[in-house]
Each structure stands twice: as structure tokens, then as C-alpha cells.
Scaffold this motif. Structure first.
Motif, PDB file in Angstrom:
ATOM      1  N   ILE A   1      -4.547   2.365   6.407  1.00 22.11           N
ATOM      2  CA  ILE A   1      -3.742   2.402   7.582  1.00 22.11           C
ATOM      3  C   ILE A   1      -2.174   1.973   7.621  1.00 22.11           C
ATOM      4  N   ALA A   2      -1.918   1.107   6.907  1.00 21.29           N
ATOM      5  CA  ALA A   2      -0.507   0.824   6.884  1.00 21.29           C
ATOM      6  C   ALA A   2       0.372   2.013   5.925  1.00 21.29           C
TER       7      ALA A   2
ATOM      8  N   LEU B   1       3.328   4.522   7.325  1.00 27.86           N
ATOM      9  CA  LEU B   1       4.601   4.418   6.338  1.00 27.86           C
ATOM     10  C   LEU B   1       4.895   6.012   6.073  1.00 27.86           C
TER      11      LEU B   1
ATOM     12  N   TRP C   1     -10.442  -2.668  -6.654  1.00 29.99           N
ATOM     13  CA  TRP C   1     -10.124  -2.026  -5.430  1.00 29.99           C
ATOM     14  C   TRP C   1     -10.989  -0.517  -5.306  1.00 29.99           C
TER      15      TRP C   1
ATOM     16  N   LEU D   1      -5.810   1.823  14.416  1.00 27.74           N
ATOM     17  CA  LEU D   1      -6.114   0.553  13.957  1.00 27.74           C
ATOM     18  C   LEU D   1      -7.510   0.445  14.466  1.00 27.74           C
TER      19      LEU D   1
ATOM     20  N   TYR E   1     -10.187  -8.318  -8.431  1.00 30.18           N
ATOM     21  CA  TYR E   1     -10.895  -7.648  -7.498  1.00 30.18           C
ATOM     22  C   TYR E   1     -10.624  -6.185  -7.761  1.00 30.18           C
TER      23      TYR E   1
ATOM     24  N   MET F   1      -8.675 -12.952  -8.671  1.00 30.80           N
ATOM     25  CA  MET F   1      -7.587 -12.237  -8.849  1.00 30.80           C
ATOM     26  C   MET F   1      -8.280 -10.794  -9.586  1.00 30.80           C
TER      27      MET F   1
ATOM     28  N   LYS G   1     -10.729  -0.894  12.143  1.00 33.77           N
ATOM     29  CA  LYS G   1     -11.488  -2.108  12.292  1.00 33.77           C
ATOM     30  C   LYS G   1     -12.950  -1.593  12.388  1.00 33.77           C
TER      31      LYS G   1
ATOM     32  N   PRO H   1     -12.090  -4.626   4.413  1.00 33.91           N
ATOM     33  CA  PRO H   1     -10.694  -4.600   5.097  1.00 33.91           C
ATOM     34  C   PRO H   1      -9.638  -4.561   4.478  1.00 33.91           C
ATOM     35  N   LEU H   2      -9.614  -4.883   3.077  1.00 29.29           N
ATOM     36  CA  LEU H   2      -8.453  -4.920   2.141  1.00 29.29           C
ATOM     37  C   LEU H   2      -7.832  -3.392   2.019  1.00 29.29           C
TER      38      LEU H   2
ATOM     39  N   TYR I   1      -7.149  -1.450   5.708  1.00 24.16           N
ATOM     40  CA  TYR I   1      -5.988  -1.768   6.090  1.00 24.16           C
ATOM     41  C   TYR I   1      -4.649  -1.414   5.443  1.00 24.16           C
TER      42      TYR I   1
END
Lengths: 221, 224
Positions: free
Chosen positions: A195-196, A200, A5, A175, A3, A1, A179, A188-189, A192
Motif C-alpha cells: 500500500i505504501a 509512492l 517475505w 488502506l 523473515y 531477522m 486492513k 500485515p508487513l 502495508y
């Protein structure tokens, strides 16, 4: 938990994301124009007096609405080149899949819009001597399109989201570039999430605008 | 001229059947979870407490305006890093599609609940029902009827969206098709058959849905 960023690697690769964004935008514009244009033609085909045309348009709509768009893209990418004598790259496969799918959905929207106009208007236009096409262009469509703008905008948002599926056939879009960055930097966290967030930021204002348009149209109708 | 040959595909029919079963299983899991998530989100969104309706609104908007494939990658590749857990393709896909379809269901539930006239709340209140009682006994039963068409449409969308799990190697129908196409060197036949399987099953579901809609319409109290 615990982590930590770290977005640094993502921002260091902003150039790769920019190339991806350009690819997404290119695919979106082509699919939007083709999908909405073809949709109108098919909607008119469904109203045609010619039975084969009516039947074909209906079959087209039913087929493309009742199969997943990813299956369509893969079909155009892997299967179509076997029977068609043309080279089909990722871009073309994605365009075919997404535009034809959107055409089927927007055809139903146009049809609903055209049907919502009272039959009296057709009769009135005929009474003053307009042909069917003239009535459609001058009387019916201007009103119908106004009513369906929120639904069409929604479709546009769906098309924008659908462009990510092109990454499955390795078309260079957001996307796909994500990748790539994730596999090079093992993050990846963060990738992505970014990108999200990009989607948005681009789409949320459009969605809000649609809500406002819907309310505005509901009041004025 | 290409000669179509479906025999290699039909010989491996069982292989595709496994995929189809997995597709149905994932759809059913995501759908039942999605309905619960959707109802909870709708209640939270309608609540007057800010700490409930603001987060619910954010979840709904984020999941409605980002592409499902990005969400799936986030849950499959990203989430295990924060939580330091093992993630299976099935778990990632069920989670993603539960929340994603839940966000869409929430808007359908909300619209349905809001569409019931204020007078009904007041009447239920007048005869002494609490908010929860009124919601359960008076509002929801009517709202569900009105929501039915859009809920069926969303469920069918969900079934089509499940094809995305093929990208994280869950053995759904599309994934199995891809494998089979590589094994038999017959992508044309394989993808055509798979497209037909989806077409027939989804058409069947929409047919049933429209029959039920008509029955609801006959039993009255129905606004399209």
C-alpha cells in the motif's frame, strides 16, 4: 531477522485492492474539487467589505486549520447526525472532514496569491472601468493562480494522503482494504508495504512535477 | 430538538486530561526526535558522498509521499514481524512520527542552509575554519532564524498528526474521547469539547509562534 517475505497473498487479492483504489480515487476527486472550489470562495470572503462575511470566513479558516482532520471526520461521523436530520455515512463524513479542512488550507493559498499581485493592477483595471469582480476574473486570478500552482499541487498531494483517514470510519478505500487482507492472511508487513508503494508510485511523479514547476516559475517571474 | 448536556463530559474531565497529557508527551517525544533525525538527514542529503545522500534522499521522499497512517500501520503491525520484537503503540507512534516529521524537517533545514550565501562559506574558509566549524558557528545560527516559521508550522502539523495513534489504541486525547463517547452516549458533546481543546491549544501555540517570528524579524537578518 530471517523473515521470508511473501507477497503472493497480497497479489492474489489484487481485486480487493482495486476496489479500494477506486474508493480512494472517488473520495480524492470529490474532496479535491470541493476543497479547492470552496477555498477560493472563502479566500474571497476574507477580502469582502462586508464585516460578518469577513469574520465568518476567518473563523472558518482558523477553526479548520487549528484542529486535526481526524477529529473533524469523527465529529462529522459521530456527532453531526445527532443534531442534523440526515443520515451520515462514512463517505459523507470523510468528504465533509477532508474537503472543509482542505478548503481552509487552500483559502490561505489563494489569499497569498491574490495579495502577491501588485495593487497597481487593481487601480489600472478600475481606471479603464472594470468592476471589482471583472478585475478579479480577468486580471488578478489568472496571474495569481499561475503563481500558486505549486502550492495547490502540494495541497492536492496532501488531500490524496488524507483519504486514508477515511478508513477510520470504515470507508472502503486502499488502506481499509489492506486492513481486511492483512487480517485474513496474517500478512500485515507485505500488505502495508504494498500500500505504501502504491501511494509512492502515484504521488512521487506529481511531487517531482511540482519541484520542476516551482523552478520554472521562479525563473520566469 | 436535541438538548445539549455537557455535564457527563465535564464530570469525566480527568479522563480527557490524561489523554491530553499523553498527546503532549507523544508530540514532545516525536518532535525532539524528529528535529535530530531531520538535521542528520539534511546533512546526509547535502553531503557529497553518494552513499550518504542517495539513501537520505530516498528516506525523505518515501516518508513525505506516503500517508502517515500507512506508515504507522507499517511500523505497528509490520515491523515487529521483521525484527521479531514486541511493539507498543507508543513506540510505533514515536518511531513513525520521528522519521516522518524528520523527513519534513530535513527539507526545511536543507532549504535554510542552502539559502545562506556562498560567500559566507568562502569567508569562513579563508580565515581557516573547517566545514564543521563553519556550519556550526556561521551557517546554522543564521539558517535557524530563517527556518523558524516553517519549523513551527511543521511542529503544529505534527501535533495534529499524533491523533492517528488513536487508531492503534494509544490513549491520546482522541482515543480517550472515543472511549468517553461510548461510555456516556454523548458523542456530540464529547467530540465538540475535544475539538475545542485541540483548537485552543493549537491556536495558543501558533499565537506564541507568530509573536516569536515578529521578534526575530525585528532583530534583523530574516527572510520570510
Amino acid at each position: 531477522m530471517n523473515y521470508i517475505w511473501n507477497f503472493q497473498d497480497v497479489f492474489d487479492n489484487w481485486w480487493a485492492l482495486a476496489i479500494g483504489a477506486a474508493g480512494t480515487l472517488r473520495l480524492f476527486v470529490v474532496c479535491l474539487v470541493l476543497g479547492m472550489g470552496l477555498g477560493l470562495i472563502i479566500a474571497l470572503g476574507k477580502r469582502s467589505r462586508n464585516r460578518p462575511i469577513r469574520w465568518l470566513s476567518t473563523a472558518f479558516v482558523e477553526f479548520f486549520r487549528n484542529t486535526p482532520v481526524l477529529v473533524q471526520i469523527l465529529w462529522f461521523y459521530y456527532a453531526l447526525p445527532i443534531i442534523a436530520p440526515i443520515e451520515i455515512g462514512p463517505f459523507l463524513a470523510a468528504i465533509l472532514g477532508i474537503s472543509l479542512n482542505s478548503a481552509a488550507y487552500s483559502a490561505e493559498i489563494y489569499r497569498g496569491g491574490i495579495q502577491s499581485i501588485e495593487p497597481g493592477q487593481w487601480e489600472a483595471a478600475r481606471a479603464i472601468g472594470m468592476s471589482g469582480l471583472q478585475t478579479l476574473r480577468r486580471v488578478i486570478l489568472p496571474q495569481a493562480i499561475r503563481r500558486i500552482i505549486p502550492a495547490l499541487t502540494n495541497r492536492g498531494v496532501e488531500i490524496f494522503k488524507m483519504t486514508t483517514l477515511a478508513s477510520v470510519v470504515a470507508y472502503v478505500e486502499l488502506l481499509q482494504q489492506g486492513k481486511l487482507i492483512a487480517s485474513l492472511n496474517y500478512n500485515p508487513l507485505e500488505v502495508y508495504t504494498v500500500i505504501a508503494a502504491i501511494f509512492l508510485i502515484i504521488l512521487y511523479p506529481i511531487v517531482r512535477l511540482t519541484y520542476a514547476l516551482e523552478r520554472h516559475l521562479a525563473r520566469s517571474d | 430538538m436535541y438538548e445539549w448536556d455537557f455535564s457527563p463530559v465535564l464530570a469525566e474531565g480527568g479522563f480527557l486530561l490524561v489523554g491530553f497529557r499523553n498527546t503532549l508527551f507523544l508530540t514532545a517525544t516525536a518532535l525532539s526526535g524528529g528535529l535530530v533525525v531531520g538535521l542528520l538527514l539534511a546533512f546526509a542529503r547535502l553531503s557529497h558522498r553518494r552513499w550518504l545522500n542517495v539513501p537520505a534522499g530516498i528516506v525523505i521522499e518515501v516518508f513525505r509521499t506516503t500517508p502517515p497512517l500507512v506508515q504507522l500501520f507499517w511500523f505497528y503491525f509490520g515491523l515487529p514481524i521483521v525484527l521479531s520484537i514486541e511493539m507498543t503503540p507508543f513506540l510505533a507512534a514515536s518511531l513513525t512520527f520521528m522519521i516522518q516529521s524528520g523527513a519534513f524537517f530535513a527539507e526545511i533545514f536543507r532549504a535554510g542552509i542552502v539559502s545562506i550565501e556562498r560567500g559566507q562559506w568562502e569567508a569562513a574558509n579563508a580565515i581557516g575554519m573547517t566545514y564543521n566549524q563553519c556550519m556550526r558557528r556561521v551557517i546554522l545560527p543564521q539558517a535557524v532564524k530563517r527556518m523558524f516559521p516553517s519549523m513551527m508550522e511543521r511542529s503544529i502539523e505534527l501535533m495534529k498528526t499524533t491523533t492517528l495513534v488513536a487508531t492503534v489504541s494509544y490513549a491520546d486525547l482522541l482515543f480517550q474521547a472515543n472511549e468517553l463517547a461510548q461510555k456516556t452516549f454523548r458523542p456530540l458533546e464529547v467530540f465538540t469539547v475535544v475539538a475545542l481543546i485541540y483548537f485552543v491549544s493549537i491556536s495558543f501555540i501558533s499565537f506564541i509562534a507568530s509573536r516569536m517570528e515578529r521578534r526575530f524579524a525585528k532583530s534583523g537578518e530574516f527572510t520570510p
